[in-house]
Design a protein around this motif. Structure first.
Motif, PDB file in Angstrom:
ATOM      1  N   ASN A  92       0.788  -1.226   0.000  1.00 43.64           N
ATOM      2  CA  ASN A  92       0.000   0.000   0.000  1.00 43.64           C
ATOM      3  C   ASN A  92       0.824   1.281   0.000  1.00 43.64           C
ATOM      4  N   SER A  93       2.144   1.162   0.104  1.00 47.99           N
ATOM      5  CA  SER A  93       2.964   2.364   0.106  1.00 47.99           C
ATOM      6  C   SER A  93       2.892   3.059  -1.246  1.00 47.99           C
ATOM      7  N   PRO A  94       2.672   4.392  -1.265  1.00 46.19           N
ATOM      8  CA  PRO A  94       2.606   5.083  -2.551  1.00 46.19           C
ATOM      9  C   PRO A  94       3.936   5.126  -3.269  1.00 46.19           C
ATOM     10  N   TYR A  95       5.034   4.797  -2.549  1.00 43.64           N
ATOM     11  CA  TYR A  95       6.341   4.754  -3.191  1.00 43.64           C
ATOM     12  C   TYR A  95       6.946   3.368  -3.031  1.00 43.64           C
ATOM     13  N   GLY A  96       6.089   2.360  -3.169  1.00 42.98           N
ATOM     14  CA  GLY A  96       6.518   0.989  -2.947  1.00 42.98           C
ATOM     15  C   GLY A  96       7.390   0.467  -4.072  1.00 42.98           C
ATOM     16  N   GLY A  97       7.697  -0.809  -4.013  1.00 45.65           N
ATOM     17  CA  GLY A  97       8.579  -1.443  -4.971  1.00 45.65           C
ATOM     18  C   GLY A  97       9.365  -2.498  -4.242  1.00 45.65           C
ATOM     19  N   SER A  98      10.088  -3.340  -4.958  1.00 49.14           N
ATOM     20  CA  SER A  98      10.879  -4.361  -4.300  1.00 49.14           C
ATOM     21  C   SER A  98      11.972  -3.687  -3.494  1.00 49.14           C
ATOM     22  N   ASN A  99      12.211  -4.206  -2.302  1.00 44.32           N
ATOM     23  CA  ASN A  99      13.257  -3.623  -1.484  1.00 44.32           C
ATOM     24  C   ASN A  99      13.750  -4.632  -0.484  1.00 44.32           C
ATOM     25  N   THR A 100      14.928  -4.367   0.087  1.00 44.29           N
ATOM     26  CA  THR A 100      15.511  -5.270   1.058  1.00 44.29           C
ATOM     27  C   THR A 100      14.996  -4.966   2.445  1.00 44.29           C
ATOM     28  N   TYR A 101      15.194  -3.750   2.920  1.00 45.66           N
ATOM     29  CA  TYR A 101      14.766  -3.383   4.258  1.00 45.66           C
ATOM     30  C   TYR A 101      13.501  -2.539   4.251  1.00 45.66           C
ATOM     31  N   ASN A 105       9.115  -0.091   6.527  1.00 46.05           N
ATOM     32  CA  ASN A 105      10.208  -1.008   6.815  1.00 46.05           C
ATOM     33  C   ASN A 105       9.713  -2.441   6.881  1.00 46.05           C
ATOM     34  N   GLU A 106      10.275  -3.275   6.040  1.00 40.15           N
ATOM     35  CA  GLU A 106       9.983  -4.706   6.022  1.00 40.15           C
ATOM     36  C   GLU A 106       8.485  -4.971   6.040  1.00 40.15           C
ATOM     37  N   ASP A 107       8.009  -5.765   7.000  1.00 43.80           N
ATOM     38  CA  ASP A 107       6.603  -6.165   7.026  1.00 43.80           C
ATOM     39  C   ASP A 107       5.768  -5.307   7.966  1.00 43.80           C
ATOM     40  N   SER A 145      11.356   1.218   2.309  1.00 47.34           N
ATOM     41  CA  SER A 145      11.341   2.362   1.418  1.00 47.34           C
ATOM     42  C   SER A 145      11.071   3.599   2.250  1.00 47.34           C
ATOM     43  N   ALA A 146      11.322   4.769   1.683  1.00 44.20           N
ATOM     44  CA  ALA A 146      11.166   5.999   2.455  1.00 44.20           C
ATOM     45  C   ALA A 146      10.881   7.161   1.529  1.00 44.20           C
ATOM     46  N   TYR A 147      10.229   8.173   2.096  1.00 45.35           N
ATOM     47  CA  TYR A 147       9.925   9.407   1.377  1.00 45.35           C
ATOM     48  C   TYR A 147      10.157  10.562   2.343  1.00 45.35           C
ATOM     49  N   GLY A 148      10.699  11.683   1.838  1.00 46.80           N
ATOM     50  CA  GLY A 148      10.869  12.844   2.705  1.00 46.80           C
ATOM     51  C   GLY A 148      10.938  14.134   1.938  1.00 46.80           C
ATOM     52  N   ASP A 149      10.258  15.213   2.517  1.00 43.09           N
ATOM     53  CA  ASP A 149      10.293  16.489   1.785  1.00 43.09           C
ATOM     54  C   ASP A 149      10.231  17.788   2.586  1.00 43.09           C
ATOM     55  N   PHE A 186      16.596   4.416   9.250  1.00 40.63           N
ATOM     56  CA  PHE A 186      15.415   3.564   9.173  1.00 40.63           C
ATOM     57  C   PHE A 186      15.529   2.513   8.080  1.00 40.63           C
ATOM     58  N   MET A 187      16.631   2.493   7.329  1.00 43.07           N
ATOM     59  CA  MET A 187      16.849   1.482   6.318  1.00 43.07           C
ATOM     60  C   MET A 187      17.500   0.232   6.894  1.00 43.07           C
ATOM     61  N   ARG A 188      17.793   0.237   8.187  1.00 44.11           N
ATOM     62  CA  ARG A 188      18.378  -0.942   8.823  1.00 44.11           C
ATOM     63  C   ARG A 188      17.294  -1.992   9.067  1.00 44.11           C
ATOM     64  N   PRO A 189      17.686  -3.275   9.086  1.00 41.97           N
ATOM     65  CA  PRO A 189      16.701  -4.311   9.425  1.00 41.97           C
ATOM     66  C   PRO A 189      16.138  -4.077  10.822  1.00 41.97           C
ATOM     67  N   ASN A 190      14.838  -4.254  10.976  1.00 42.46           N
ATOM     68  CA  ASN A 190      14.178  -4.133  12.280  1.00 42.46           C
ATOM     69  C   ASN A 190      14.425  -2.786  12.948  1.00 42.46           C
ATOM     70  N   SER A 191      14.488  -1.716  12.156  1.00 40.34           N
ATOM     71  CA  SER A 191      14.741  -0.400  12.745  1.00 40.34           C
ATOM     72  C   SER A 191      13.581   0.066  13.607  1.00 40.34           C
ATOM     73  N   TYR A 192      12.378  -0.444  13.341  1.00 40.61           N
ATOM     74  CA  TYR A 192      11.242  -0.148  14.209  1.00 40.61           C
ATOM     75  C   TYR A 192      10.235  -1.289  14.132  1.00 40.61           C
ATOM     76  N   ARG A 193       9.452  -1.438  15.201  1.00 43.26           N
ATOM     77  CA  ARG A 193       8.356  -2.390  15.231  1.00 43.26           C
ATOM     78  C   ARG A 193       7.157  -1.711  15.875  1.00 43.26           C
ATOM     79  N   LEU A 194       5.959  -2.067  15.452  1.00 41.72           N
ATOM     80  CA  LEU A 194       4.744  -1.548  16.071  1.00 41.72           C
ATOM     81  C   LEU A 194       4.151  -2.607  16.994  1.00 41.72           C
ATOM     82  N   ARG A 195       3.790  -2.170  18.194  1.00 40.49           N
ATOM     83  CA  ARG A 195       3.263  -3.067  19.210  1.00 40.49           C
ATOM     84  C   ARG A 195       2.068  -2.415  19.904  1.00 40.49           C
ATOM     85  N   ASN A 196       1.403  -3.179  20.762  1.00 34.07           N
ATOM     86  CA  ASN A 196       0.305  -2.666  21.607  1.00 34.07           C
ATOM     87  C   ASN A 196      -0.762  -1.926  20.804  1.00 34.07           C
TER      88      ASN A 196
END
Length: 269
Positions: free
Chosen positions: A42-51, A64-66, A53-57, A211-221
Motif C-alpha cells: 500500500n505504500s505510494p512509493y513501494g517497490g521491491s526492497n531489502t529493508y 520497513n519490512e513487514d 522504502s522511504a519518502y521525505g520532503d 530507518f533502512m536498517r533491518p528491524n529499525s522499528y516495530r509496532l506493538r500494543n
C-alpha cells in the motif's frame, strides 16, 4: 540489470492498555483479514526492497519490512544541511539543503547525491547537474528508456509537459539501491524517495538512512483511542513512542508520530 523504472525520549511512561474496541491489527502489526489496506503493497512509493522504502520532503514516511508505515515531520531551520542517508560501508551519501519559500515554510531546496565511485549529482528545481568525475560526461540518453550513465550511476530525468523538471530516477550500479528525486516548481522544493534499498548496508545512518536498517522499528500494543482511531506503540532502538493511524500528506494511511517524539526515536536508534 535491475530496471530503475519498475518502480522515513522515550516519551511514554507506560504502554497502552488494551481497549474494549477491537483493533484492526494483530500483535505482529499485520492488518487482520477482512480489513482494508495491505501495507506490504500500500505504500505510494513501494517497490521491491531489502529493508524498506522511504519518502521525505520534510514530511517523512518510512515503510520497513513487514511493518505498517510510520510518518512524521522534521522541520529544521532555513539554511540547515540534512544528512538524509550516509552509508559508511559504500560511501554513498545523500544530503539536502533547506530554504524558506515565499510562504515562510522550510523545504529541501537542493539535494546532493554522491555515489561510491565519487560521481556527484546536484539537484535543484531546475533539474540535475553533474560533477565529481573531472571531464567525464554522462552517456547519451538511451533511445527507449532515456536513461544515462555517469560513472557508477544510472539515471533518467523526466520533464513535465511545460518543460520543467518533474523527477529523476537514480540507480547505483547495476544492482544497487534506487532513488527518486522529485521537484515541485510551484512550492520550489524537492523530495527524496528511497524506492529500493537493495545494497544499503545495515550501518547506514542519517535522517532516512537510520530507518533502512533491518528491524529499525516495530509496532506493538495496537488499540483504539476514544476517537475511534487505531493506535500503536512504535518501538525503535531504546525509544517507545505513541502513534495514531490516519491520512498523512502523501500516504492514505500511516501511523503518525508527533515531531517531539520522533526526536527521541532518532536519538535512540
Amino acid at each position: 540489470m535491475k530496471l530503475l523504472w519498475s518502480v522515513f525520549a522515550f516519551s511514554l511512561a507506560q504502554e497502552y492498555e488494551d481497549s474494549s474496541v477491537e483493533s484492526d491489527y494483530d500483535d505482529l502489526g499485520n492488518k487482520k483479514k477482512g480489513n482494508k489496506n495491505n501495507y506490504s503493497n500500500n505504500s505510494p512509493y513501494g517497490g521491491s526492497n531489502t529493508y524498506g522504502s522511504a519518502y521525505g520532503d520534510p514530511h517523512f514516511m518510512i515503510k520497513n519490512e513487514d511493518q505498517p508505515p510510520i510518518c512524521f515531520d522534521f522541520n529544521p531551520p532555513s539554511g540547515a544541511t540534512l544528512n538524509l542517508l550516509i552509508d559508511p560501508v559504500s560511501a554513498l551519501s545523500v544530503t539536502a539543503e533547506t530554504g524558506e519559500n515565499e510562504k515562510g515554510l522550510n523545504f529541501m531546496t537542493k539535494v546532493h547525491f554522491m555515489s561510491p565511485d565519487g560521481a556527484r549529482l546536484l539537484f535543484d528545481v531546475d533539474g540535475v547537474h553533474l560533477d565529481g568525475l573531472g571531464e567525464e560526461t554522462a552517456s547519451d540518453p538511451h533511445p527507449i528508456t532515456g536513461h544515462q550513465v555517469y560513472g557508477d550511476l544510472i539515471f533518467a530525468e523526466k520533464m513535465s509537459f511545460d518543460g520543467n523538471h518533474d523527477h529523476t530516477k537514480i540507480q547505483v550500479g547495476e544492482d544497487g539501491p534506487e532513488f527518486i528525486i522529485k521537484g515541485n516548481i510551484t512550492k520550489k522544493n524537492l523530495s527524496v524517495v528511497v524506492s529500493d534499498s537493495t545494497g544499503i548496508s545495515p550501518k547506514c545512518r542519517g535522517l532516512i538512512g537510520q530507518f533502512m536498517r533491518p528491524n529499525s522499528y516495530r509496532l506493538r500494543n495496537f488499540g483504539v483511542n476514544e476517537a475511534g482511531e487505531n493506535t500503536a506503540l512504535v518501538v525503535s532502538g531504546g525509544a517507545r513512542v505513541p502513534a495514531v493511524e490516519g491520512p498523512y500528506h502523501h500516504a492514505d494511511d500511516c501511523f503518525v508520530i508527533a515531531e517531539d517524539d520522533i526526536l527521541h526515536v532518532m536519538a535512540n536508534l
